[in-house]
Design an enzyme around this catalytic site. Structure first.
Site, PDB file in Angstrom:
ATOM      1  N   ARG B 327      -4.443  -6.279  -3.707  1.00 43.00           N
ATOM      2  CA  ARG B 327      -4.574  -6.029  -2.266  1.00 43.00           C
ATOM      3  C   ARG B 327      -5.559  -4.890  -1.990  1.00 43.00           C
ATOM      4  NH1 ARG B 327      -1.991  -7.255   2.852  1.00 43.00           N
ATOM      5  NH2 ARG B 327      -0.798  -8.910   1.904  1.00 43.00           N
ATOM      6  N   GLU B 732       2.517  -2.462   8.430  1.00 40.42           N
ATOM      7  CA  GLU B 732       1.517  -1.793   7.600  1.00 40.42           C
ATOM      8  C   GLU B 732       0.189  -1.473   8.290  1.00 40.42           C
ATOM      9  OE1 GLU B 732       2.159  -5.062   4.839  1.00 40.42           O
ATOM     10  OE2 GLU B 732       2.118  -3.597   3.232  1.00 40.42           O
TER      11      GLU B 732
END
Lengths: 490, 780
Positions: B327, B732
Site C-alpha cells: 500500500r 484513513e
C-alpha cells in the site's frame, strides 16, 4: 505518638468510607475498580500521564473546601484521609439526567471510543467548578493531563467553551449540593491524630510535623510520600514493595506559603498548584514553567518539596530555584539544617539527605524589580512532557550595563540539576551583549557534557543550551521572541 | 444483492436519519462512565489473571528458563510456555508460520514474551512474571532500517514492484534529475484502552473469548488453531474497543490465544490485560520507512519519471508487512501522474517487534515520500510547491494522464476542484505572501505555509477481504436487533450502520438495538480496517434489512389485496394505499401470518481485482480525496514550533453522518500530525524501545492541535460508485492531510537560507530535527 487511630476515613461520592486494612501502596484506581466496582474510572497508563483515571479530590484548605483533579492511578488510598473523592459515577443526577458538562460533551460529539471520556468529564467538571467562562487557554491548561487519541480535541474544547459560557442557573450539582455536609464531616474526620495501619506500621499518616519527625526517627528508611507523582510509578511500573510509607500530604504545617520582604518560604508539602499564584506573581517566568509541569492532575498532587527531594537529573523546578538562589531546610528529630539548593544534589541518584531527615521548606530570596529572571523549558511536546533540557537565568546589571551577578542553572544537561559555573564566570563583569554571550556559550561546553537519550541527542542539548543564552539576551534587551500560543494566557 | 433496487433508493430524496448528524450511539454511556469495556465486565467467580513474561535481549538463543521463583510466588497458579500450546505455537496472520505465541528457544526482539504467568490476581501475576531466570546466548541484532538496508537484511515477505513505462530511460533523458533519501518514523497506536482478552471456558472444546479486537474472526481462527479445536468451538465477542487504529487488527491474537489456552487448561475464566508498557513493547506499530528516490523533471516542474525504493522496518515477522508495504507503493503517486515510474518495496526483517497495521496501512508513508519528491522539485526550481503539485495532478479520464503505477485508471478525480476551493477559502496566496515578508525581517521566529492534497484508494488490496455479513431480526414488538461483522472502536460504525437500518425501515434510530460483534452471529468476517467498515457492513446490513422489508411488503400487499408499489414506509409507519398503520403493528400482523422476520445479509465489493505478480489491476473501488492548508511558526533557536492555523476540505462522498465524519477528519488530522511531529519511537543500542509509555512517547495534547482549525466536508461530492448512500470511507484518508504541517515546517526552516535548499526534513519533525535542519541550512 499518643493519639493514634487505626483507620483512615474519607468520603467516596456520597458515602463515608472507613478503611482499617489497606495496603500502603494500594492505588485509588485499584480500590475504585476492584474493591468498589466503580469502573467508570479507567486505567490508560498507570503513570499519571493520560488522565483516563481522573477523579476529583476535595480537601479542606483552612475553612475552604477545594476540589482538584488527580490521577487515581498513582494516588495511594493512604493519602486520602479526610478528603472527598468524587468519581464520574457521581455526576449524573439520580434520575440519570446528565450533568451539563457531560451533556455538552454529548452534544458536541466529544467522545469517540469513549475510553478517555470519563477522565475528560472529570477534568472539565473541575474547571467548571473553579472557573466561570473559561477561555481557550484555560481549557487547554485544564486538559494538559488528558490524552485523547480519537477526536483531535476540537469537539471537546468546543463543548468546554459552550458549557462554560452558558451556565444554567438551576443545575443540580452533586458537589455544590453537599458542600456544607462535606465540610462539616471532613472537619470531624481531620482530628490531627496519627494513623497507623498494619503490622510494623506499614502505613502511617502522621498527625503533625513533630509526629512525622518521630516516625522517621524510628523508621529512617520509610518512604515519604507527598504527591506520589514519582513514588506512584515506583509501585505501578517497578512494582516496588514499600513499607512503611508515610503520607505527609495532610500536614497543614508543611503547606504554608510565607512571604516576607526577604523572600518566599514554601513548605515542602506545597503543591505546584498551590504555589502557582504566588510564584507567578513574584517570578512570572516561574509561573509559566509551572504551567508546563505535568498536567493539572500532577500539579494538584506533586509538591515542589518532593520535586527537590527526589533529585531527578531533569528536575522541573530545581534549575529555576537554583538560579534564584533558593535554600533548603531539612528537618529531623534532632533539629534542622539549611543549605543552598545546588549543594543538595550530589550526583545522579544521590542527594544530601540523611536518614531520618525530611525536606521541610524552601526559601527563595526576594528578587529585585530590576533583576532579569527567565526559565526556558525545552521538550519534545510543549505541555505535559519532561524537559529535554531546562535552563534558568538570573541576571543583574550594574549602572554601566555590565553583568553584576549571574546565576545560570540547567536541568537535563548533567547527572543533576547543575549551575553553569564556567559560563557565569566568563560573563560576569562584562557588558551584557552578544560578544559576552558568545563567551558564555563557549564556556558552556566546559560546564556540561550532556547525554544522548530518547528525549534529545547530546548535540541538540548542547546547541540549544547555548541558544537559550541568546534567547535570554534578546529577552532582556526587549527583543523577546519565544513562541506563545495565547498572548496574555491565563 | 439487487443493485438496481438500491439505486432507486439512493436517488430518491432521503429523510433523516441517514445522512443526518447523529451522536455516537454510546455517547451517553461514555460520559456517564457506564459504557463497559472488557476490563469493566463483572468477573465470574474464580477468574484468574495473566501477565506476560518478557525477555530482555534483542536477539538471542534461550539456553534455559528457570521458573522456580515464579511458581513459588504468592497466588501463582501456573506458568505457560511455548510447549504448553496444545496444538500450535503459531499465530502468523500471513500464514507464513513465523509468529510464535511465545518465543520458543529464540528471542527475536527485546521484550518478546517467552512465557505467561497465571495467578489469582493481576498484581500477583505481574510480580511473579519478573522472577524468572532466563539464560541467553546473544546473537547479533539489527534494529535500524538503514542498517538493515546496508547489511542487505533478509525480507519478511516477497517484495512488490510497480512499473509503468521505462523509468530508467526516462530519467536519463530528463532535463533535470535529483536523488534523495527520506527517513519516515513509525508510530505507536496509543489506543487509550490497551489490549485485553477475557476467556471463559465452556463445555467440550468450547471457549468464549471477549477480545478487544478489530478482527474477531481472526482471533477465533487463531484461538482454534492454537487450541487445535474446530472454529465452531470458539466464540469471539467485542462490544466496543477503547480505540484501535489498526493496532487491534492482528495484535490481539496473542493475548486471546494465551487467555484461551489458560482458561481451557485450568477450566477457569482467565483475563489478560497487559500494562501500557508491556502493550507498547510487545505489540507492533506503524512501519518506519527509508525511501530512496530519483526524480526526472523539466524546467516547469513537470515530473517525467520516478524511481523509488520503499524499505520498511518490519520487525521479526511478516504479520501484515506485505500488504502494508504494497500500500505504500500504491500511494507513492498520491494525486500525481508519473509518466514513467518504477517503484519497489523492501520489507526488511529487523530485531524489533513486528510492525503491523496502522491507519493508512503504509499509504501515509508512501504519500509522504511522494510529497518529498514534489518538494524537492519545487525547491530545485524555486517554485511554490503548490504550483508544482497542480502541474502534476492526475488529469481527467481520457487525458492520457489518468493511469496509476498499478495500471488502474483514476476515474473519479476531483483533486483539482478540491485544491482550488481550499486555496481560495484559506486565502493561501495572500497568506503565503505575508509569510514571505514576515520571514524577511524576523530574526528568531519563522513561519511556513503549505497546501497538500490527498488521494487514497479504498478497498482491501486482498480482494477476498472485501466481503461482509450482517444479521437483522425484527421482533414482534417492532424492535430491531442489528448485528454485523464490523467492530466499533470509536469511529461510529455502529451508529452509521444503525442509521442505514433505521432509514431502510423508516423508523426511529432508538428502535434499532446495536449488539456486540460476535463470531457466532456473523461468520467469516473481515477485519474492521482499510476504512471499509461502513462501506461493507452498511451494505450487508442494508441487504438484510431489505430482505425483511420485501417480505413485509409482500405480506402487506397480499393482506390488503394491493400491489407492492402501493406500500410505502414512512416515518415509523407503513402506508398501504390510503391506510396508515404503525410499523410495530404491521410487524405483529406479519408475525401472526408467519412471515420470517430475520435475515442474514451479505455484500461483496464489485469490480475490483488485483494481480500482485504482474502489478496490474483495479485494487481500489474508488478514491477518497482531501486537501489541507497548514501554517506554522518555528523558533530557530530551539526548533520548537506551533501549528497556527489549519484549513481542511475533505471528501467523504455523501456523508452518512456529517458529525461523525467531521470527527474522523479532525481526529485523523491530529493523529497524523502527531506522527509527523512529536511522536518518536526510540531504540537504544541494545534494541530496547525506550519510548514505551506516555511519559516518553508524546502524542498530541489539546494544546498541540491547530490553534485555528477549520474543517469542512466537500458537500458537493458524491461517490460515483453505488456505495451505501453514495458515501465514501473516512477512517484513513484524512490521516494524510497533515503532510501540510510537515511541509509548512519545512518552509519555515528553508527561510533561514532564502529558500534555496530543500530542508529535507525527515519525520517525525521533532524540535530537534527542526533545529538541526536550521543549522544544516545555515551552514549551506
Amino acid at each position: 505518638m499518643t493519639d493514634e487511630s487505626r483507620a483512615i476515613r474519607f468520603i467516596l461520592n456520597d458515602r463515608t468510607v472507613t478503611l482499617d486494612d489497606v495496603g500502603p501502596t494500594t492505588t485509588l484506581l485499584d480500590y475504585l475498580r476492584l474493591s468498589r466496582r466503580l469502573t467508570g474510572t479507567k486505567e490508560g497508563c498507570a503513570e499519571g500521564d493520560c488522565g483516563a483515571c481522573t477523579v476529583l479530590v476535595g480537601r479542606l484548605a483552612g475553612d475552604e473546601l477545594v476540589y482538584e483533579g488527580v490521577n487515581a492511578c498513582i494516588r495511594f488510598v493512604g493519602s486520602l484521609h479526610a478528603t472527598h473523592v468524587v468519581t464520574v459515577e457521581h455526576l449524573a443526577a439520580k434520575d440519570g439526567a446528565l450533568h451539563p458538562v457531560q451533556q455538552a460533551l454529548v452534544d458536541y460529539h466529544g467522545s469517540q471510543c469513549g475510553f478517555c471520556t470519563p477522565g475528560f468529564v472529570m477534568s472539565l467538571y473541575g474547571l467548571w467548578l473553579s472557573k466561570d467562562r473559561p477561555g481557550r487557554a484555560d481549557i487547554e491548561k485544564a486538559l494538559q493531563g488528558n490524552l485523547c487519541r480519537c477526536t483531535g480535541y476540537e469537539p471537546i474544547v468546543r463543548a468546554a467553551e459552550a458549557v462554560g459560557a452558558a451556565r444554567p442557573d438551576a443545575v443540580f450539582d452533586p458537589i455544590l449540593s453537599m458542600r456544607d455536609r462535606v465540610r462539616t464531616e471532613l472537619k470531624t474526620i481531620k482530628t490531627g491524630e496519627t494513623i497507623v495501619i498494619g503490622e510494623g506500621q506499614r502505613l502511617v499518616v502522621p498527625g503533625s510535623v513533630a509526629a512525622l519527625a518521630e516516625v522517621l526517627e524510628n523508621h529512617p528508611q520509610a518512604t515519604i510520600v507527598a504527591g506520589s507523582t514519582d513514588v506512584g510509578l515506583w509501585v505501578t511500573k517497578q512494582m516496588r514493595q514499600l513499607s512503611p510509607v508515610v503520607f505527609i500530604n495532610g500536614l497543614d504545617a508543611l503547606q504554608e506559603i510565607t512571604e516576607t520582604p526577604d523572600g518566599l518560604t514554601l513548605g515542602a508539602g506545597v503543591t505546584y498548584s498551590a504555589a502557582y499564584p504566588t510564584l507567578a506573581r513574584l517570578y512570572p517566568a516561574f509561573g509559566r514553567l509551572i504551567d508546563r509541569i505535568g498536567g493539572d492532575q500532577v500539579r494538584n498532587m506533586g509538591t515542589i518539596g518532593g520535586n527537590v527531594a527526589n533529585g531527578s537529573p531533569i528536575g522541573d523546578t530545581p534549575p529555576a530555584l537554583i538560579a534564584l538562589g533558593a535554600r533548603l531546610t531539612l528537618r529531623s528529630a534532632k533539629g534542622t539544617r539549611v543549605l543552598p539548593l545546588e549543594e543538595f544534589f550530589i550526583q545522579y541518584g544521590r542527594q544530601d539527605r540523611q536518614p531520618g531527615e525530611f525536606v521541610e521548606s524552601l526559601f527563595i530570596p526576594a528578587a529585585k524589580p530590576e533583576d532579569h529572571f527567565a526559565v526556558y523549558k525545552i521538550s519534545k511536546r510543549r505541555d505535559e512532557d519532561i524537559s529535554a533540557l531546562c535552563g534558568a537565568f538570573h541576571l543583574t546589571l550594574d549602572a554601566q550595563g555590565k553583568v553584576a551577578t549571574l546565576r545560570i542553572a540547567f536541568g537535563g544537561m548533567a547527572g543533576t540539576p547543575k549551575r553553569a559555573a564556567q559560563a557565569e564566570a566568563a560573563m560576569i563583569g562584562r557588558t551584557w551583549n552578544e560578544e559576552t554571550v558568545a563567551l558564555g556559550q563557549a564556556a558552556l561546553a566546559g560546564d556540561y557534557q550532556p547525554l544522548t537519550d530518547w528525549r534529545a541527542s547530546a548535540a541538540y542539548r548542547s546547541l540549544t543550551a547555548a541558544n537559550l543564552l541568546t534567547r535570554f539576551l534578546l529577552e532582556t534587551t526587549g527583543q523577546a521572541a519565544e513562541l506563545t500560543r495565547f498572548t496574555g494566557a491565563a | 444483492m439487487d443493485a438496481t433496487a438500491f439505486e432507486d433508493k439512493t436517488t430518491a430524496p432521503l429523510s433523516a436519519p441517514m445522512h443526518a448528524a447523529r451522536r455516537h450511539d454510546s455517547a451517553h454511556k461514555h460520559v456517564a462512565g457506564s459504557a463497559d469495556y472488557i476490563d469493566d465486565m463483572p468477573e465470574p467467580a474464580g477468574t484468574l489473571h495473566a501477565a506476560l513474561g518478557m525477555t530482555d535481549r534483542a536477539h538471542a538463543q534461550i539456553l534455559s528458563m528457570d521458573f522456580t521463583d515464579v511458581e513459588k510466588a504468592p497466588g501463582v497458579v501456573c506458568v505457560l510456555t511455548a510447549r504448553d500450546m496444545p496444538h500450535s505455537n503459531d499465530i502468523s496472520p500471513s500464514h507464513l508460520d513465523d509468529e510464535p505465541v511465545l518465543a520458543d528457544g529464540l528471542v527475536q526482539f527485546h521484550g518478546q514474551p517467552a512465557f505467561a504467568v497465571i495467578a489469582e490476581t493481576r498484581e500477583q501475576a505481574r510480580r511473579a512474571a519478573r522472577l524468572a531466570k532466563i539464560v541467553y546466548r546473544d546473537l547479533p541484532h539489527v534494529i535500524d532500517p538503514a542498517d538493515a538496508i546496508e547489511q542487505s537484511a533478509p525480507l519478511v515477505t516477497k517484495p512488490l514492484t510497480l512499473k509503468r513505462g521505462e523509468a530508467e530511460a526516462a530519467l536519463d533523458q530528463s532535463p533535470r534529475t535529483l536523488k534523495g533519501r527520506m527517513r519516515i518514523g513509525g508510530q505507536e497506536h496509543f489506543y487509550l484502552e490497551s489490549h485485553i482478552a477475557f476467556a471463559i471456558p465452556g463445555e467440550d472444546d468450547d471457549v468464549t473469548v471477549w477480545s478487544s479486537t478489530q478482527h474477531p474472526s481472526e482471533v477465533q481462527h487463531m484461538v482454534s488453531h492454537v487450541l487445535g479445536v474446530p472454529s465452531h468451538a470458539v466464540t469471539v465477542q467485542v462490544r466496543r474497543m477503547g480505540g484501535g487504529f489498526g493496532g487491534k487488527e492482528t495484535q490481539g491474537n496473542q493475548f486471546a490465544a494465551l487467555a484461551a489456552v489458560a482458561a481451557k487448561k485450568l477450566n477457569r475464566p482467565v483475563k489478560f490485560r497487559p500494562d501500557r508498557d508491556e502493550d507498547m513493547t510487545a505489540t507492533g506499530k506503524r512501519h518506519d520507512f527509508v525511501v530512496d528516490y530519483e526524480v526526472g523533471f523539466d524546467a516547469d516542474g513537470h515530473i517525467l519519471a520516478v524511481k523509488a525504493n520503499y524499505a520498511a522496518r518490519c520487525g521479526f515477522s511478516s504479520d501484515l508487512s506485505g500488504p502494508v508495504t504494497d500500500r505504500a507503493l500504491f500511494h507513492a503517486d498520491n494525486a500525481y501522474f508519473y509518466p514513467h515510474v518504477l517503484l519497489t518495496s523492501q520489507p526488511l526483517k529487523t530485531n524489533t517487534v513486528s510492525n503491523t497495521a496502522y491507519r493508512g496501512f503504509g499509504g501515509p508513508q508512501g504519500m509522504v515520500g511522494g510529497e518529498r519528491m514534489i518538494e524537492e522539485v519545487a525547491y530545485a526550481l524555486g517554485l511554490d510547491p503548490l504550483e508544482v503539485r497542480k502541474r502534476n495532478f492526475y488529469g481527467e479520464p481520457g487525458s492520457g494522464r489518468d493511469l496509476t503505477p498499478y495500471h488502474q485508471e483514476v476515474e473519479d478525480n476531483i483533486i483539482a476542484r478540491l485544491v482550488d476551493e481550499l486555496e481560495r477559502d484559506a486565502d493561501y496566496q495572500a497568506r503565503r505572501k505575508a509569510i514571505l515578508a514576515f520571514n524577511e525581517t524576523s530574526r528568531v521566529i519563522r513561519k511556513g505555509i503549505a497546501l497538500t492534497p490527498v488521494k487514497f484508494g479504498i478497498s482491501f488490496t486482498m480482494t477476498a477481504f472485501n466481503q461482509a455479513g450482517a444479521l437483522v431480526h425484527v421482533y414482534q414488538d417492532g424492535s430491531i436487533h442489528l448485528n454485523h461483522g464490523g467492530t466499533e472502536m470509536g469511529q461510529g460504525l455502529y451508529t452509521k450502520v444503525a442509521q442505514v437500518i433505521a432509514d431502510c425501515f423508516q423508523v426511529d434510530l432508538e428502535r434499532v438495538k446495536i449488539t456486540a460483534t460476535t463470531t457466532g452471529k456473523v461468520p467469516n468476517t473481515s477485519a474492521t480496517a482499510a476504512s471499509s467498515g461502513s462501506d461493507l457492513n452498511g451494505m450487508a446490513a442494508f441487504n438484510a434489512a431489505r430482505q425483511i422489508k420485501e417480505r413485509l411488503i409482500a405480506f402487506a400487499a397480499e393482506r390488503w389485496q394491493t400491489t407492492p408499489d402501493a406500500i410505502r414506509f414512512v416515518p415509523n409507519h407503513v402506508e398501504i394505499g390510503t391506510e396508515r398503520i404503525p410499523f410495530p403493528e404491521l410487524v405483529k400482523l406479519a408475525y401472526f401470518a408467519r412471515v420470517h422476520l430475520s435475515a442474514a445479509g451479505f455484500y461483496k465489493t464489485p469490480k475490483i481485482h488485483w494481480n500482485r505478480e504482474t502489478g496490474r489491476g483495479m485494487p481500489f473501488y474508488y478514491f477518497a480525496y482531501g486537501a489541507s492548508c497548514s501554517e506554522v511558526s518555528i523558533d530557530t533557536l530551539t526548533g520548537e514550533y506551533m501549528v497556527d492555523r489549519v484549513d481542511v476540505l475533505h471528501d467523504v462522498g455523501r456523508s452518512l453522518n456529517p458529525a461523525i465524519d467531521i470527527g474522523q477528519v479532525e481526529g485523523a488530522f491530529v493523529q497524523g500530525m502527531g506522527w509527523l511531529t512529536t511522536e518518536e519511537l526510540w531504540w537504544d543500542d541494545k534494541g530496547r524501545l525506550r519510548t514505551h509509555a506516555p511519559s516518553t512517547y508524546k502524542i498530541p495534547l489539546a494544546s498541540d492541535r491547530p490553534k485555528i482549525f477549520n474543517v469542512k466536508l466537500a458537500d458537493w461530492s458524491e461517490n460515483r460508485q453505488p456505495t451505501i448512500g453514495r458515501s465514501k470511507a473516512v477512517g484513513e484518508p484524512p490521516f494524510m492531510l497533515p503532510i501540510s504541517v510537515l511541509e509548512a515546517l519545512s518552509m519555515a526552516v528553508a527561510s533561514v537560507d532564502g529558500y534555496r535548499q530543500c530542508p529535507k526534513l525527515d519525520a517525525p519533525a521533532t524540535p530537534e530535527r527542526v533545529l538541526m535542519a536550521v543549522e544544516r541550512l545555515k551552514r549551506g
